[in-house]
Design a protein around this motif. Structure first.
Motif, PDB file in Angstrom:
ATOM      1  N   GLY A  37      17.345  19.346 -19.545  1.00 26.17           N
ATOM      2  CA  GLY A  37      18.335  18.720 -18.668  1.00 26.17           C
ATOM      3  C   GLY A  37      19.628  18.383 -19.379  1.00 26.17           C
ATOM      4  O   GLY A  37      19.738  17.332 -19.991  1.00 26.17           O
ATOM      5  N   ASN A 174      12.113  10.636 -14.478  1.00 22.54           N
ATOM      6  CA  ASN A 174      12.066  12.012 -14.978  1.00 22.54           C
ATOM      7  C   ASN A 174      10.611  12.304 -15.317  1.00 22.54           C
ATOM      8  O   ASN A 174      10.026  11.564 -16.112  1.00 22.54           O
ATOM      9  CB  ASN A 174      12.951  12.115 -16.242  1.00 22.54           C
ATOM     10  CG  ASN A 174      12.930  13.485 -16.880  1.00 22.54           C
ATOM     11  OD1 ASN A 174      12.375  14.427 -16.332  1.00 22.54           O
ATOM     12  ND2 ASN A 174      13.533  13.588 -18.057  1.00 22.54           N
ATOM     13  N   PRO A 175       9.968  13.317 -14.790  1.00 20.49           N
ATOM     14  CA  PRO A 175      10.520  14.450 -14.047  1.00 20.49           C
ATOM     15  C   PRO A 175      10.438  14.375 -12.514  1.00 20.49           C
ATOM     16  O   PRO A 175      10.951  15.275 -11.861  1.00 20.49           O
ATOM     17  CB  PRO A 175       9.619  15.595 -14.528  1.00 20.49           C
ATOM     18  CG  PRO A 175       8.279  14.962 -14.702  1.00 20.49           C
ATOM     19  CD  PRO A 175       8.563  13.573 -15.199  1.00 20.49           C
ATOM     20  N   ARG A 298      21.487  19.109  -5.792  1.00 18.18           N
ATOM     21  CA  ARG A 298      20.065  18.926  -5.476  1.00 18.18           C
ATOM     22  C   ARG A 298      19.718  19.701  -4.203  1.00 18.18           C
ATOM     23  O   ARG A 298      18.704  20.408  -4.146  1.00 18.18           O
ATOM     24  CB  ARG A 298      19.771  17.428  -5.252  1.00 18.18           C
ATOM     25  CG  ARG A 298      18.380  17.178  -4.723  1.00 18.18           C
ATOM     26  CD  ARG A 298      18.200  15.799  -4.135  1.00 18.18           C
ATOM     27  NE  ARG A 298      18.927  15.599  -2.884  1.00 18.18           N
ATOM     28  CZ  ARG A 298      18.683  14.635  -2.018  1.00 18.18           C
ATOM     29  NH1 ARG A 298      17.733  13.753  -2.275  1.00 18.18           N
ATOM     30  NH2 ARG A 298      19.382  14.509  -0.905  1.00 18.18           N
ATOM     31  N   THR A 318      17.783  11.296 -10.270  1.00 17.20           N
ATOM     32  CA  THR A 318      17.782  12.169 -11.466  1.00 17.20           C
ATOM     33  C   THR A 318      18.459  13.512 -11.159  1.00 17.20           C
ATOM     34  O   THR A 318      18.941  13.720 -10.044  1.00 17.20           O
ATOM     35  CB  THR A 318      16.380  12.496 -12.048  1.00 17.20           C
ATOM     36  OG1 THR A 318      15.723  13.475 -11.236  1.00 17.20           O
ATOM     37  CG2 THR A 318      15.526  11.257 -12.208  1.00 17.20           C
ATOM     38  N   TYR A 319      18.464  14.413 -12.143  1.00 20.06           N
ATOM     39  CA  TYR A 319      18.946  15.758 -11.819  1.00 20.06           C
ATOM     40  C   TYR A 319      17.878  16.832 -11.993  1.00 20.06           C
ATOM     41  O   TYR A 319      18.165  17.942 -12.397  1.00 20.06           O
ATOM     42  CB  TYR A 319      20.280  16.114 -12.464  1.00 20.06           C
ATOM     43  CG  TYR A 319      20.577  15.847 -13.910  1.00 20.06           C
ATOM     44  CD1 TYR A 319      19.707  16.189 -14.932  1.00 20.06           C
ATOM     45  CD2 TYR A 319      21.834  15.315 -14.247  1.00 20.06           C
ATOM     46  CE1 TYR A 319      20.057  15.985 -16.259  1.00 20.06           C
ATOM     47  CE2 TYR A 319      22.194  15.098 -15.573  1.00 20.06           C
ATOM     48  CZ  TYR A 319      21.289  15.436 -16.576  1.00 20.06           C
ATOM     49  OH  TYR A 319      21.663  15.243 -17.875  1.00 20.06           O
ATOM     50  N   PHE A 320      16.658  16.446 -11.588  1.00 18.03           N
ATOM     51  CA  PHE A 320      15.534  17.384 -11.651  1.00 18.03           C
ATOM     52  C   PHE A 320      14.849  17.477 -10.295  1.00 18.03           C
ATOM     53  O   PHE A 320      14.704  16.474  -9.598  1.00 18.03           O
ATOM     54  CB  PHE A 320      14.498  16.901 -12.671  1.00 18.03           C
ATOM     55  CG  PHE A 320      15.079  16.678 -14.033  1.00 18.03           C
ATOM     56  CD1 PHE A 320      15.487  17.755 -14.805  1.00 18.03           C
ATOM     57  CD2 PHE A 320      15.242  15.399 -14.537  1.00 18.03           C
ATOM     58  CE1 PHE A 320      16.043  17.560 -16.066  1.00 18.03           C
ATOM     59  CE2 PHE A 320      15.793  15.191 -15.793  1.00 18.03           C
ATOM     60  CZ  PHE A 320      16.203  16.270 -16.559  1.00 18.03           C
ATOM     61  N   THR A 322      11.192  18.881  -8.575  1.00 15.87           N
ATOM     62  CA  THR A 322       9.834  19.348  -8.851  1.00 15.87           C
ATOM     63  C   THR A 322       9.404  20.266  -7.716  1.00 15.87           C
ATOM     64  O   THR A 322       9.562  19.925  -6.539  1.00 15.87           O
ATOM     65  CB  THR A 322       8.876  18.143  -8.957  1.00 15.87           C
ATOM     66  OG1 THR A 322       9.283  17.371 -10.083  1.00 15.87           O
ATOM     67  CG2 THR A 322       7.438  18.581  -9.147  1.00 15.87           C
ATOM     68  N   THR A 351       5.466  20.975 -15.515  1.00 17.06           N
ATOM     69  CA  THR A 351       5.285  19.519 -15.467  1.00 17.06           C
ATOM     70  C   THR A 351       3.983  19.087 -16.142  1.00 17.06           C
ATOM     71  O   THR A 351       3.865  17.947 -16.592  1.00 17.06           O
ATOM     72  CB  THR A 351       5.317  19.068 -13.988  1.00 17.06           C
ATOM     73  OG1 THR A 351       6.515  19.590 -13.409  1.00 17.06           O
ATOM     74  CG2 THR A 351       5.366  17.568 -13.859  1.00 17.06           C
ATOM     75  N   ARG A 366       9.326  21.894 -13.127  1.00 10.10           N
ATOM     76  CA  ARG A 366      10.571  21.123 -13.007  1.00 10.10           C
ATOM     77  C   ARG A 366      11.781  22.020 -13.241  1.00 10.10           C
ATOM     78  O   ARG A 366      11.844  22.735 -14.240  1.00 10.10           O
ATOM     79  CB  ARG A 366      10.565  19.984 -14.032  1.00 10.10           C
ATOM     80  CG  ARG A 366      11.699  19.001 -13.857  1.00 10.10           C
ATOM     81  CD  ARG A 366      11.898  18.099 -15.082  1.00 10.10           C
ATOM     82  NE  ARG A 366      12.702  18.769 -16.092  1.00 10.10           N
ATOM     83  CZ  ARG A 366      13.187  18.183 -17.183  1.00 10.10           C
ATOM     84  NH1 ARG A 366      12.925  16.898 -17.411  1.00 10.10           N
ATOM     85  NH2 ARG A 366      13.915  18.851 -18.048  1.00 10.10           N
ATOM     86  N   ALA A 368      16.079  21.876 -13.501  1.00 10.70           N
ATOM     87  CA  ALA A 368      17.261  21.008 -13.615  1.00 10.70           C
ATOM     88  C   ALA A 368      18.377  21.571 -12.738  1.00 10.70           C
ATOM     89  O   ALA A 368      18.592  22.779 -12.711  1.00 10.70           O
ATOM     90  CB  ALA A 368      17.721  20.953 -15.067  1.00 10.70           C
TER      91      ALA A 368
END
Ligand code: PMP
Ligand code: GLN
Length: 388
Positions: A37, A174-175, A298, A318-320, A322, A351, A366, A368
């Motif tokens: 990330g 995160n994550p 996102r 966050t910037y993830f 799943t 993950t 995951r 990013a």
């Protein structure tokens, strides 16, 4: 030499971080890196210029003060007041660290005795596992389960034993992208008070909340003297390489963390500390702009992944993101991520590596999304090839 392994037992099995492995894989294969990330666009130009100015003017080129330069400690205190209405004394209640990573390490080394139990959300951010181990303590998972990854507060209650010393909490998480609600934060705080636990909160994604709000646990009743809050400039200002982080908390807790921190790096990031002091004072438009920009990313990546056939767990922060690979006819995220660069030219992170029991997140992967739209669009197009 005896046959004794070189690496001590506490670090056994930690190997190379998944982020370094995945970035190396992306470089080797030329694939798009949605693994580690980091943004592919640097933060604000004026903040970069502030760093250059500090460097040219000789501010921070020699050892800055151990706790951090006063300008940055004051700016951190102002930030906590501006966004959360919290007051911290910049001299005794703020500590500058080499990123949140050092803050977590120093907090674990300072606050834990051997065999203390630390409860943390599983999947864990990788450095938690390492730092708890380096401190000789034991991690106890509070597993966040798909689809919504909410913490099970009854499970938390049951996980607390007389040996529990500390809760190491990460929200936005995160994550998984889970963001604690005010009610969840309040229930966790009540448990911490009832069992007299220390709490360390990793809040590096505090400004990347798309649904709900960020609630610092330290603001809740009974938490002020038992909580160490950690954040960093990496995510909020898109300079992950500068490694400027900070700790806020009561004077005794900050002093404890500072004691350990002195012997990890003593200090670092001299000129960048001045630049981050300026960054923290950027107008609200920086913070809302970053959030809205990442919200759009996102949605772009989540929608693209859905169209490519994944089940997507759209993150609240966050910037993830799943994604579950089972609808693609796959089961094993680790094998999937190893094959992904060859088959689709994209890198992601399995993950499962963030679980004690890899079965926990076996089919989760995951991605990013802190990348340029053109990169995300190309990645989505390529991911569509998996099933084709
Ligand atoms: N905590 C979490 C949850 C993270 O995702 C990261 C990484 N970006 C860090 C800590 C480390 O932050 P820093 O780069 O400031 O050391
Ligand atoms: N925090 C970043 C991530 O989760 C990685 C940081 C690192 O490489 N240590 O991808």
């Amino acid at each position: 030499m005896t046959a004794r392994p070189l690496l001590n037992r506490r670090l056994d099995g930690l190997g190379t971080t998944i982020f370094a492995q995945m970035t190396a894989l992306a470089q080797r294969t030329g694939a798009i890196n949605l693994g580690q990330g980091f943004p592919d666009t640097d933060g604000p130009q004026e903040v970069r210029e502030a760093a250059v100015r500090a460097l040219r003017e000789g501010r921070g080129n020699q050892y800055p003060p151990g706790p951090g330069v006063p300008e940055l400690r004051t700016a951190v205190a102002e930030h906590q007041r501006r966004f959360y209405g919290l007051d911290f004394d910049p001299d005794t209640q703020v500590l500058v660290t080499m990123g949140a990573t050092e803050a977590v390490a120093a907090a674990m080394l300072a606050l834990l005795e051997r065999d203390d139990e630390v409860i943390a959300f599983e999947p864990y951010y990788d450095s938690y596992t390492a730092c708890i181990a380096m401190a000789g303590a034991r991690r106890v998972p509070l597993t966040l389960r798909a689809p919504d990854f909410r913490p099970d507060l009854d499970a938390l209650r049951e996980a607390i034993t007389p040996r529990t010393r500390l809760l190491l909490l990460n929200s936005p998480h995160n994550p998984t992208g889970m963001v604690l609600t005010r009610d969840e934060a309040a229930s966790i705080a009540e448990l911490a008070v009832a069992h007299d636990l220390l709490v360390v909160t990793d809040e590096v994604y505090e400004h990347l909340v798309f649904e709900g709000e960020h609630h610092p646990l330290i603001s809740l009743p009974g938490m002020r003297d038992r909580t160490v809050s950690i954040s960093s400039a990496g995510k909020t200002f898109s300079f992950t390489g500068w490694k400027v982080g900070w700790v806020t908390g009561s004077a005794p807790l900050v002093a404890a963390v500072r004691t350990a921190k002195q012997y990890l790096t003593f200090v670092g990031s001299g000129p960048f500390q001045y630049a981050v002091a300026e960054a923290l004072r950027l107008p609200d438009s920086h913070y809302t702009g970053l959030r809205e920009d990442l919200r759009a990313k996102r949605d772009l990546l989540s929608t693209g992944l859905e169209q490519a056939g994944f089940t997507v767990h759209r993150p609240q922060g966050t910037y993830f993101v799943t994604a579950d690979i089972r609808p693609l006819g796959e089961e094993d995220g680790a094998a999937f991520c190893l094959a992904l660069p060859q088959r689709c030219g994209v890198v992601a992170v399995p993950t499962s590596v963030f679980y004690d029991d890899p079965e926990g997140g076996r089919s989760l992967v995951r991605f990013a999304f802190c990348k340029q739209d053109s990169v995300l669009n190309e990645a989505v197009k390529r991911l569509g090839r998996w099933g084709a």
